[in-house]
Motif scaffolding. Structure first.
Motif, short mmCIF file in Angstrom:
data_model
loop_
_atom_site.label_atom_id
_atom_site.label_comp_id
_atom_site.label_asym_id
_atom_site.label_seq_id
_atom_site.Cartn_x
_atom_site.Cartn_y
_atom_site.Cartn_z
N TYR A 399 0.87 -1.17 0.00
CA TYR A 399 0.00 0.00 0.00
C TYR A 399 0.91 1.23 0.00
CZ TYR A 399 -4.10 2.89 0.88
OH TYR A 399 -5.10 3.81 0.76
N PRO A 400 0.70 2.18 -0.91
CA PRO A 400 1.71 3.24 -1.12
C PRO A 400 1.83 4.25 0.01
CG PRO A 400 -0.23 3.63 -2.48
CD PRO A 400 -0.40 2.28 -1.87
N ASP A 401 0.76 4.47 0.75
CA ASP A 401 0.77 5.53 1.77
C ASP A 401 0.67 4.94 3.18
OD1 ASP A 401 0.64 7.67 -0.22
OD2 ASP A 401 -1.41 6.96 -0.57
N SER A 402 1.25 5.67 4.12
CA SER A 402 1.14 5.26 5.52
C SER A 402 -0.18 5.78 6.07
CB SER A 402 2.33 5.82 6.32
OG SER A 402 2.21 5.46 7.68
N ALA A 403 -1.27 5.20 5.59
CA ALA A 403 -2.62 5.63 5.96
C ALA A 403 -3.09 4.85 7.20
CB ALA A 403 -3.58 5.41 4.80
N LYS A 404 -4.28 5.21 7.68
CA LYS A 404 -4.84 4.49 8.82
C LYS A 404 -5.03 3.02 8.47
CE LYS A 404 -7.27 8.42 10.91
NZ LYS A 404 -8.59 8.97 11.33
N MET A 405 -4.83 2.18 9.48
CA MET A 405 -4.94 0.73 9.29
C MET A 405 -6.29 0.35 8.69
SD MET A 405 -3.43 -2.27 9.95
CE MET A 405 -3.72 -3.93 10.54
N LYS A 406 -7.37 0.96 9.17
CA LYS A 406 -8.71 0.62 8.70
C LYS A 406 -8.85 0.91 7.21
CE LYS A 406 -13.63 1.57 9.45
NZ LYS A 406 -14.63 2.36 10.20
N LYS A 407 -8.30 2.00 6.76
CA LYS A 407 -8.38 2.36 5.35
C LYS A 407 -7.66 1.33 4.48
CE LYS A 407 -7.45 6.12 2.08
NZ LYS A 407 -6.95 7.50 1.91
N GLN A 408 -6.48 0.90 4.94
CA GLN A 408 -5.71 -0.07 4.15
C GLN A 408 -6.41 -1.44 4.11
OE1 GLN A 408 -1.35 0.06 4.51
NE2 GLN A 408 -1.59 1.75 5.99
N MET A 409 -7.00 -1.85 5.23
CA MET A 409 -7.70 -3.13 5.28
C MET A 409 -8.97 -3.09 4.43
SD MET A 409 -5.77 -5.08 7.09
CE MET A 409 -6.73 -6.46 7.72
N THR A 410 -9.66 -1.96 4.45
CA THR A 410 -10.85 -1.80 3.61
C THR A 410 -10.47 -1.89 2.14
OG1 THR A 410 -11.92 -0.40 5.25
CG2 THR A 410 -12.75 -0.25 3.00
N TYR A 411 -9.33 -1.30 1.79
CA TYR A 411 -8.82 -1.36 0.41
C TYR A 411 -8.60 -2.81 -0.01
CZ TYR A 411 -5.46 -0.59 -3.44
OH TYR A 411 -4.81 -0.60 -4.65
N ALA A 412 -7.98 -3.61 0.86
CA ALA A 412 -7.74 -5.02 0.56
C ALA A 412 -9.05 -5.78 0.39
CB ALA A 412 -6.90 -5.64 1.67
N ASN A 413 -10.02 -5.48 1.26
CA ASN A 413 -11.33 -6.14 1.17
C ASN A 413 -12.03 -5.84 -0.14
OD1 ASN A 413 -12.04 -7.88 3.30
ND2 ASN A 413 -12.22 -6.15 4.72
N ARG A 414 -12.06 -4.58 -0.51
CA ARG A 414 -12.78 -4.17 -1.71
C ARG A 414 -12.15 -4.71 -2.98
NH1 ARG A 414 -14.43 2.12 -0.08
NH2 ARG A 414 -16.16 1.52 1.30
#
Length: 456
Positions: A399-414
């Motif tokens: 994941y390119p950005d050091s974003a919130k964990m929830k945002k990155q996990m949601t990205y993986a789910n979608r």
């Protein structure tokens, strides 16, 4: 406020899943093309107008997309042209190029232009888009791909036999069983036109007859009447509208109708040879069927013609077609060069496979594992692991950005990514990776070799 963007009617955008499915079909077709000895070529998306115009009949010509000349294209239009409002006068002066309507005519141009560089018989395949100014509907688009294979420089009917085998091989590889390969011969249609006294109206006759399965018997007869075909001639055609039975039965009826036509009997002879060879060789899953109303609308066909129908129960038009053309290259200065070719309708095949749920699940596999980004130092360690995974042909990304964990996990789910890897301070210190299975939530701490083994 900016206007919402759109695309022209009859064109489409394709998402990642759709592109993967289309690539699966094209790769399957390409594999069989090459197995049968065909070589790939490509031609430009647009041709000189004179290359295309007049090759597809009046109906086809009307569907060709013309390209306006660059610059001040109206300068060539005279006052008389303006006054006449004649499309025939206007068009050649403002449009010297056009988008290709199919791949066959450009191929004929290619053969003539490069005749000193290729070996005959020349077997080529071509998978490229074409454009037609048609009315968009299910399975019919204005921009679509054709997947063609042709042989030029041979009159042997074994080429037709091999093309039937090629159709069967492709559809079997796609698990599209029970496709029907319809066959007819333009010589038979010429013979029928001769028998009913409509030789001068052969094009009108074949164009109308080709619509039988679309508009029905009465509408076809109406169109023939409008084109000047006599009532007596139409009455003689009646056996064709209700012709049934196996190949031999239909051929017997045709022989009685065409007993006075030399060209018609020649067409029957060619069909009997092809059917005999296929009966001897056998087909895997497809069925060969004689259809004497099959005409194919293109003027350049002169011998056997093909059209492939989807399996019964699927509401779709033809998914392939083609035929023999004896003099197509003569229009470009190379006479006496016979050719035969077939085409696969990629878009319609896609819709059929989708309707029958025949796409393999694995073809839509995308990224297998996403590494969560906790910061610059952690991301660098993740990229080293990602590089190692990619070297093992495992689809991985960070994941390119050091974003919130929830945002990155949601990205993986979608994106339906099945695994994520977490590398925090603890993992950095122990040179390990925490692998999380998204479906179950299960987590395990692994070294890099173990991570590779599990993901592989």
């Amino acid at each position: 406020m900016a206007q919402k963007p759109s695309i022209p009617k009859g064109t489409r955008d394709f998402n990642a899943v759709e592109v993967a499915k289309r690539s699966y079909i094209m790769d399957t077709i390409k594999e069989q093309f090459e197995l049968y000895g065909f070589q790939p070529i490509e031609t430009p998306s647009f041709e000189n107008s004179q290359t295309l115009m007049g090759k597809y009949g009046d109906e086809g010509d009307r569907l060709i997309f013309k390209i306006l000349n660059s610059g001040e294209y109206l300068k060539k239009i005279s006052e008389d042209d303006y006054a006449s409002r004649s499309e025939a006068n206007f068009t050649p002066k403002i449009s010297e190029k056009a988008l290709r309507y199919d791949l066959t005519v450009p191929f004929a141009r290619y053969v003539v232009q490069h005749q000193n560089e290729i070996e005959f018989p020349f077997k080529r395949y071509q998978i490229q888009p074409v454009w037609r100014a048609d009315r968009p509907q299910k399975g019919r688009f204005r921009e679509f791909y054709q997947c063609d294979a042709d042989v030029v420089g041979s009159t042997s009917l074994f080429q037709e036999v091999e093309f039937i085998q090629l159709y069967d091989a492709v559809f079997s590889a796609l698990k599209l069983e029970s496709a029907t390969i319809k066959i007819n011969n333009r010589k038979i249609l010429s013979g029928i036109a001769e028998v009913i006294g409509a030789q001068d109206k052969l094009i009108d006759f074949t164009v109308a007859l080709d619509k039988l399965d679309k508009i029905g018997e009465e509408k076809v007869k109406e169109e023939m009447r409008s084109k000047g075909i006599s009532e007596a001639g139409i009455a003689q055609l009646q056996p064709l509208f209700s012709l049934e039975g196996d190949f031999a039965t239909q051929v017997g009826t045709l022989k009685s109708i065409l007993n006075s036509s030399e060209i018609g009997l020649k067409g029957i002879e060619e069909l009997e040879f092809i059917d005999g060879a296929i009966s001897n060789l056998g087909l895997k899953t497809a069925q060969l069927q004689l259809d004497v109303t099959l005409a194919r609308g293109l003027n350049y066909y002169t011998g056997a013609i093909f059209e492939v129908s989807a399996p019964e129960g699927v509401n779709m038009g033809s998914i392939g077609g083609g035929g023999r053309y004896d003099d197509l290259t003569s229009i470009f200065g190379k006479p006496d060069t016979s050719g035969v070719g077939i085409s696969f309708g990629l878009d319609r095949i896609y819709l059929v496979l989708e309707e029958l749920d025949l796409f393999p699940e694995t073809i839509t596999d995308a990224t297998k594992v996403l590494f969560i980004n906790f910061g610059e130092q952690e991301a660098m360690a993740c990229l080293n692991a990602v590089t190692a995974l990619r070297a093992e042909n495992i689809k991985a990304e960070l994941y390119p950005d050091s974003a919130k964990m929830k945002k990155q996990m949601t990205y993986a789910n979608r994106r339906n990514i099945p695994y994520v890897v977490l590398v925090g301070e603890e993992e950095l210190n122990s040179n390990t990776f925490t692998l999380k299975t998204m479906e179950t939530g299960e987590q395990q701490e692994l070294d890099l070799p173990s991570l590779i083994n599990i993901l592989r």
